[in-house]
Structures are given as structure tokens and as C-alpha cells.
Design a protein around this motif. Structure first.
Motif, mmCIF file in Angstrom:
data_model
loop_
_atom_site.group_PDB
_atom_site.id
_atom_site.type_symbol
_atom_site.label_atom_id
_atom_site.label_comp_id
_atom_site.label_asym_id
_atom_site.label_seq_id
_atom_site.Cartn_x
_atom_site.Cartn_y
_atom_site.Cartn_z
ATOM 1 N N ARG A 25 0.816 -1.213 0.000
ATOM 2 C CA ARG A 25 0.000 0.000 0.000
ATOM 3 C C ARG A 25 0.858 1.275 0.000
ATOM 4 N NH1 ARG A 25 -2.311 -2.835 3.920
ATOM 5 N NH2 ARG A 25 -4.378 -3.656 3.801
ATOM 6 N N HIS A 26 2.130 1.121 0.347
ATOM 7 C CA HIS A 26 2.989 2.296 0.498
ATOM 8 C C HIS A 26 4.110 2.365 -0.540
ATOM 9 C CE1 HIS A 26 0.944 3.556 4.098
ATOM 10 N NE2 HIS A 26 0.854 2.269 4.386
ATOM 11 N N CYS A 27 3.984 1.570 -1.578
ATOM 12 C CA CYS A 27 4.948 1.644 -2.681
ATOM 13 C C CYS A 27 4.219 1.265 -3.967
ATOM 14 C CB CYS A 27 6.155 0.745 -2.429
ATOM 15 S SG CYS A 27 5.821 -1.025 -2.568
ATOM 16 N N ARG A 28 4.928 1.272 -5.063
ATOM 17 C CA ARG A 28 4.298 1.019 -6.362
ATOM 18 C C ARG A 28 4.210 -0.462 -6.720
ATOM 19 N NH1 ARG A 28 8.334 -0.140 -10.004
ATOM 20 N NH2 ARG A 28 10.412 0.615 -9.455
ATOM 21 N N LEU A 29 4.738 -1.340 -5.862
ATOM 22 C CA LEU A 29 4.738 -2.768 -6.184
ATOM 23 C C LEU A 29 3.539 -3.484 -5.589
ATOM 24 C CD1 LEU A 29 8.496 -3.722 -5.714
ATOM 25 C CD2 LEU A 29 7.321 -2.983 -7.784
ATOM 26 N N LYS A 30 3.098 -4.525 -6.274
ATOM 27 C CA LYS A 30 2.022 -5.385 -5.783
ATOM 28 C C LYS A 30 2.605 -6.404 -4.810
ATOM 29 C CE LYS A 30 -0.527 -4.873 -10.059
ATOM 30 N NZ LYS A 30 -1.050 -5.504 -11.242
ATOM 31 N N VAL A 31 1.732 -7.043 -4.064
ATOM 32 C CA VAL A 31 2.147 -8.035 -3.067
ATOM 33 C C VAL A 31 3.014 -9.114 -3.700
ATOM 34 C CG1 VAL A 31 1.302 -9.856 -1.524
ATOM 35 C CG2 VAL A 31 0.208 -7.604 -1.512
ATOM 36 N N THR A 32 2.621 -9.615 -4.858
ATOM 37 C CA THR A 32 3.386 -10.697 -5.497
ATOM 38 C C THR A 32 4.786 -10.235 -5.891
ATOM 39 O OG1 THR A 32 2.363 -10.156 -7.626
ATOM 40 C CG2 THR A 32 1.363 -11.949 -6.347
ATOM 41 N N GLN A 33 4.887 -8.990 -6.343
ATOM 42 C CA GLN A 33 6.206 -8.458 -6.720
ATOM 43 C C GLN A 33 7.087 -8.308 -5.485
ATOM 44 O OE1 GLN A 33 4.262 -5.087 -8.635
ATOM 45 N NE2 GLN A 33 5.469 -5.522 -10.489
ATOM 46 N N LEU A 34 6.516 -7.782 -4.412
ATOM 47 C CA LEU A 34 7.282 -7.639 -3.167
ATOM 48 C C LEU A 34 7.718 -9.000 -2.647
ATOM 49 C CD1 LEU A 34 5.292 -4.917 -1.191
ATOM 50 C CD2 LEU A 34 7.615 -4.725 -2.086
ATOM 51 N N SER A 35 6.833 -9.963 -2.726
ATOM 52 C CA SER A 35 7.151 -11.303 -2.237
ATOM 53 C C SER A 35 8.355 -11.888 -2.969
ATOM 54 C CB SER A 35 5.936 -12.217 -2.394
ATOM 55 O OG SER A 35 6.222 -13.500 -1.887
ATOM 56 N N ARG A 36 8.395 -11.707 -4.281
ATOM 57 C CA ARG A 36 9.540 -12.221 -5.050
ATOM 58 C C ARG A 36 10.842 -11.543 -4.639
ATOM 59 N NH1 ARG A 36 5.654 -12.498 -9.466
ATOM 60 N NH2 ARG A 36 6.187 -10.371 -10.033
ATOM 61 N N CYS A 37 10.769 -10.271 -4.277
ATOM 62 C CA CYS A 37 11.975 -9.523 -3.902
ATOM 63 C C CYS A 37 12.577 -9.997 -2.577
ATOM 64 C CB CYS A 37 11.672 -8.028 -3.818
ATOM 65 S SG CYS A 37 11.326 -7.282 -5.427
ATOM 66 N N GLN A 38 11.777 -10.655 -1.748
ATOM 67 C CA GLN A 38 12.298 -11.133 -0.470
ATOM 68 C C GLN A 38 12.705 -12.610 -0.531
ATOM 69 O OE1 GLN A 38 9.336 -10.591 2.574
ATOM 70 N NE2 GLN A 38 7.936 -12.071 1.683
ATOM 71 N N THR A 39 12.765 -13.139 -1.747
ATOM 72 C CA THR A 39 13.127 -14.534 -1.943
ATOM 73 C C THR A 39 14.470 -14.620 -2.660
ATOM 74 O OG1 THR A 39 10.780 -15.105 -2.116
ATOM 75 C CG2 THR A 39 12.367 -16.733 -2.924
ATOM 76 N N ALA A 40 15.474 -15.136 -1.968
ATOM 77 C CA ALA A 40 16.795 -15.293 -2.584
ATOM 78 C C ALA A 40 16.692 -16.246 -3.764
ATOM 79 C CB ALA A 40 17.789 -15.821 -1.563
ATOM 80 N N GLY A 41 17.399 -15.928 -4.823
ATOM 81 C CA GLY A 41 17.409 -16.770 -6.006
ATOM 82 C C GLY A 41 16.339 -16.404 -7.021
ATOM 83 N N SER A 42 15.454 -15.479 -6.667
ATOM 84 C CA SER A 42 14.379 -15.098 -7.592
ATOM 85 C C SER A 42 14.882 -14.159 -8.687
ATOM 86 C CB SER A 42 13.230 -14.425 -6.836
ATOM 87 O OG SER A 42 13.616 -13.134 -6.402
ATOM 88 N N GLY A 43 15.998 -13.499 -8.422
ATOM 89 C CA GLY A 43 16.507 -12.522 -9.378
ATOM 90 C C GLY A 43 15.785 -11.193 -9.306
#
Length: 138
Positions: A25-43
Motif C-alpha cells: 500500500r505504500h509503494c508502487r509494487l504489488k504483493v506478489t512483486q514484493l514477495s519475489r523480492c524477499q526470496t533469494a534466487g528469484s533474481g
């Protein structure tokens, strides 16, 4: 800083915002995009504007602080007394997290490890200042 450390910092920042939905809610990314960013190896990594927005919302420079800690300092070696003071402050900050944090939480344990690394960096600065003083460069 390796990809796992970046993913851990991202997770810590998202947690500090109240979780994925709140952070989204406080940035331009959706939940799924944020989730990928906190996963090592996702790139996937947070863009700078997203880091700025989330750190502002969380009122904690979680990723920025880690970036600074991993940036080589090219400034002239400072005064031995000042460097020693900064090292003491870093150790005190580490002690605060150890005393006040819930060490059963992985995010707190990661924060303790980051504080330890910061203290090591500050102590290395003390040693460089001492070396420079001995060589007459300070």
C-alpha cells in the motif's frame, strides 16, 4: 553483500512495514512483486524508489544502513579518538538489540549479525587510524 543477505534485508523491511499487504500500500509494487523480492534466487530486487518509500513508511533505514555499511570508505583516515568513539557506539547499538530484542525471531538475529558487522567495520577504522598515526599520516 550476497543475494541471500539482500533478500533477508528486504524481508526485514517488509516486516517493519507490517507485512506484504501493508508494504504494498505504500509503494508502487504489488504483493506478489514484493514477495519475489524477499526470496533469494528469484533474481528480483527492490528498486531504489521502493526502498525509499518503504523505509520512509517504516521509519527505519534497514536497507540503506546495510548499503552504507558495505560501502568502502575512501575518506582520509580520521582521528583515532573519533574512530574509537564510533566503534564504541556501534558496540552499544549491538548490545541494545541483544538486550531488547526477541532473539527467538530470525529478523532480530539478523539485526544482531548486522550490528556485529557494523562494529567490526568501525573497529577496523580504529585500527586504520592507529596505523596512519604510527606512520605519521594522521
Amino acid at each position: 553483500m550476497n543475494e541471500q543477505a539482500i533478500a533477508d534485508l528486504t524481508r526485514d523491511l517488509i516486516d517493519a512495514c507490517g507485512g506484504l499487504e501493508e508494504a504494498s500500500r505504500h509503494c508502487r509494487l504489488k504483493v506478489t512483486q514484493l514477495s519475489r523480492c524477499q526470496t533469494a534466487g528469484s533474481g528480483n530486487f527492490l528498486a531504489l524508489d521502493v526502498v525509499i518509500a518503504l523505509e520512509a513508511y517504516a521509519k527505519q533505514p534497514i536497507i540503506s544502513r546495510a548499503m552504507m555499511a558495505h560501502t568502502p570508505d575512501s575518506r582520509r583516515v580520521a582521528d583515532l579518538g573519533n574512530e574509537t568513539g564510533e566503534a564504541v557506539e556501534a558496540v552499544v547499538e549491538c548490545a541494545k538489540v541483544v538486550r531488547m530484542g526477541d532473539r527467538s525471531k530470525p529478523s532480530v538475529r539478523r539485526e544482531i549479525r548486522r550490528k556485529i558487522q557494523t562494529a567490526r567495520t568501525e573497529l577496523a577504522d580504529v585500527e586504520r587510524a592507529l596505523d596512519a598515526e604510527e606512520k605519521g599520516a594522521a
